[in-house]
Motif scaffolding. Sequence first.
Motif, short mmCIF file in Angstrom:
data_model
loop_
_atom_site.label_atom_id
_atom_site.label_comp_id
_atom_site.label_asym_id
_atom_site.label_seq_id
_atom_site.Cartn_x
_atom_site.Cartn_y
_atom_site.Cartn_z
N LEU A 77 -7.87 89.51 30.38
CA LEU A 77 -9.03 89.52 30.43
C LEU A 77 -9.68 90.12 31.79
O LEU A 77 -9.08 89.64 32.85
CB LEU A 77 -10.08 88.32 29.88
N GLN A 78 -10.24 91.08 31.94
CA GLN A 78 -10.98 91.60 33.24
C GLN A 78 -12.49 91.85 32.96
O GLN A 78 -13.05 92.87 32.56
CB GLN A 78 -10.24 92.73 33.58
N HIS A 79 -13.30 90.69 33.33
CA HIS A 79 -14.64 91.15 33.13
C HIS A 79 -15.55 90.11 34.17
O HIS A 79 -15.01 89.13 34.46
CB HIS A 79 -15.13 90.36 31.79
N PRO A 80 -16.33 90.78 34.88
CA PRO A 80 -17.24 90.30 36.07
C PRO A 80 -17.87 88.92 35.68
O PRO A 80 -18.07 88.21 36.80
CB PRO A 80 -18.06 91.28 36.60
N ARG A 81 -18.03 88.61 34.42
CA ARG A 81 -18.93 87.39 34.01
C ARG A 81 -17.69 86.32 33.44
O ARG A 81 -18.15 85.46 32.86
CB ARG A 81 -20.12 87.80 33.18
N ILE A 82 -16.67 86.70 33.41
CA ILE A 82 -15.50 85.58 32.95
C ILE A 82 -14.69 85.32 34.27
O ILE A 82 -14.22 86.23 34.92
CB ILE A 82 -14.72 86.44 31.88
N PRO A 83 -14.03 84.07 34.27
CA PRO A 83 -13.28 83.76 35.42
C PRO A 83 -12.00 84.56 35.70
O PRO A 83 -11.44 84.91 34.50
CB PRO A 83 -12.97 82.48 35.40
N ALA A 84 -11.65 85.04 36.65
CA ALA A 84 -10.70 86.07 36.83
C ALA A 84 -9.28 85.16 37.38
O ALA A 84 -9.44 84.34 37.79
CB ALA A 84 -10.90 87.05 37.92
N ARG B 132 -18.60 89.44 22.32
CA ARG B 132 -18.04 90.75 21.80
C ARG B 132 -16.87 91.41 22.54
O ARG B 132 -16.01 91.68 22.05
CB ARG B 132 -19.09 91.84 21.71
N TYR B 133 -17.08 91.39 24.12
CA TYR B 133 -16.09 91.77 24.71
C TYR B 133 -14.55 90.91 24.45
O TYR B 133 -13.65 91.40 24.21
CB TYR B 133 -16.15 91.46 26.30
N LEU B 134 -14.77 89.66 24.34
CA LEU B 134 -13.64 88.71 24.12
C LEU B 134 -13.07 88.85 22.75
O LEU B 134 -11.79 88.99 22.60
CB LEU B 134 -14.19 87.29 24.11
N HIS B 135 -13.93 89.12 21.74
CA HIS B 135 -13.52 89.55 20.42
C HIS B 135 -12.64 90.81 20.35
O HIS B 135 -11.64 91.11 19.77
CB HIS B 135 -14.52 89.54 19.39
N GLU B 136 -13.20 91.84 21.21
CA GLU B 136 -12.53 93.15 21.12
C GLU B 136 -11.05 93.03 21.70
O GLU B 136 -10.08 94.01 21.59
CB GLU B 136 -13.18 94.05 22.00
N GLN B 137 -11.00 92.02 22.65
CA GLN B 137 -9.58 91.95 23.24
C GLN B 137 -8.90 91.18 22.32
O GLN B 137 -7.58 90.88 22.68
CB GLN B 137 -9.68 91.08 24.41
N GLY B 138 -9.24 90.60 21.34
CA GLY B 138 -8.30 89.84 20.22
C GLY B 138 -8.35 88.63 20.22
O GLY B 138 -7.72 87.80 19.75
N TYR B 139 -9.45 87.88 20.92
CA TYR B 139 -9.39 86.33 21.14
C TYR B 139 -10.75 85.97 20.94
O TYR B 139 -11.97 86.52 20.57
CB TYR B 139 -9.54 85.88 22.76
N ALA C 29 -9.53 78.70 23.85
CA ALA C 29 -9.20 80.07 23.28
C ALA C 29 -7.94 80.39 22.85
O ALA C 29 -7.05 80.04 23.29
CB ALA C 29 -9.68 80.93 24.38
N ARG C 30 -7.96 81.16 21.39
CA ARG C 30 -6.70 81.71 20.99
C ARG C 30 -6.82 83.06 20.62
O ARG C 30 -8.10 83.54 20.43
CB ARG C 30 -6.48 80.56 19.73
N ARG C 31 -5.98 83.59 20.30
CA ARG C 31 -6.02 84.87 19.51
C ARG C 31 -6.52 84.85 18.05
O ARG C 31 -6.22 83.82 17.39
CB ARG C 31 -4.53 85.61 19.58
N ILE C 32 -7.08 85.80 18.05
CA ILE C 32 -7.75 85.72 16.39
C ILE C 32 -6.72 85.59 15.43
O ILE C 32 -5.67 86.42 15.42
CB ILE C 32 -8.48 87.11 16.37
N GLY C 33 -6.80 84.78 14.48
CA GLY C 33 -5.84 84.43 13.57
C GLY C 33 -4.73 83.36 13.87
O GLY C 33 -3.87 83.20 13.02
N GLU C 34 -4.63 83.10 15.27
CA GLU C 34 -3.53 82.40 15.59
C GLU C 34 -3.63 80.73 15.05
O GLU C 34 -4.84 80.39 15.06
CB GLU C 34 -3.66 82.15 17.09
#
Length: 289
Positions: A82-89, A140-147, A172-177
């Motif tokens: 993930l690379q988003h300024p509002r999510i821990p890097a 939405r960003y997270l879901h678009e990355q598959g999580y 957090a997990r991958r969608i469907g995991e």
Amino acid sequence: MRFFSYLSSFINNWRDYPAEENTILGKRYTVQQMIGEGSYGLLYKCMDQQSGDVVAVKQSRPSKGDYARQLLDREAAVLRSLQHPRIPAYRDFFTNNRDRYLVMSYMNGDTLEDLIFEQNMKYEEDDCIEITQQLLKLVRYLHEQGYVHLDLRIPNVLFKDGRINLIDFGLARRIGEPPPLQVPVRKQFKRDSSASSVQFKDSKESEDLRDIGHFMLFMLYSTYEPDNNRGTAVERSWQEELHLSTGLQNMIKRLLQLSEPYSSSLEFMHELQSLAKTRSHPSDKKGSL
């Protein structure tokens, strides 16, 4: 049995004793304070001696053994992608003996609970819709990355300078995991117990949407004034206690799966945007039921 249970609890508490202030982790990160404690991890605010940055360091809880280490491995893998300024890097990952440590950018701010109960903030429908739009963009960003996040609780949504930060990706997990299994119970310390799976959420977008629905209700209850003339014997539903517009009430019912649920966070985003645009229409004002 009571003695062994006590001894087990004592040993676990000793093993999980947090690092003290000024302890250096990984020969690089100086502990400033402990800022969080969960079932499987300990979180510290630290100073990175190399960069001079303040960072967050999460330690796998020693008493939880391999299970806690596996969860932290998964969290590190999620943040790496993930690379988003509002999510821990993601910053670093290291081990010390058998313990694992995940280093992330440090994010602080107020929780919704802080704002409502300490700063006396009140959130009307328009406020709720605007804030939910901010949160949904991150989801939405997270879901678009598959999580999926699967832990969109009040403590994990931070308000800072009018913006929202989303933290704690430990579940957090991958969608469907498939959900992980519970660590087997040590039967010598628990009588009549049996190993079973923890009730983890399914890895579906609908689980994050349900959490958003509860988040919205928490916000909207900030304006609730109980009727002192009404008896307390009968418990009322949120639909009865909160005088919400028809559009917002129906939206929350869908989020909570009390009526037809949303097929995806994208569908919810489109409906939320549409509701925000029509808020000036007289028929959709608060109290129009």
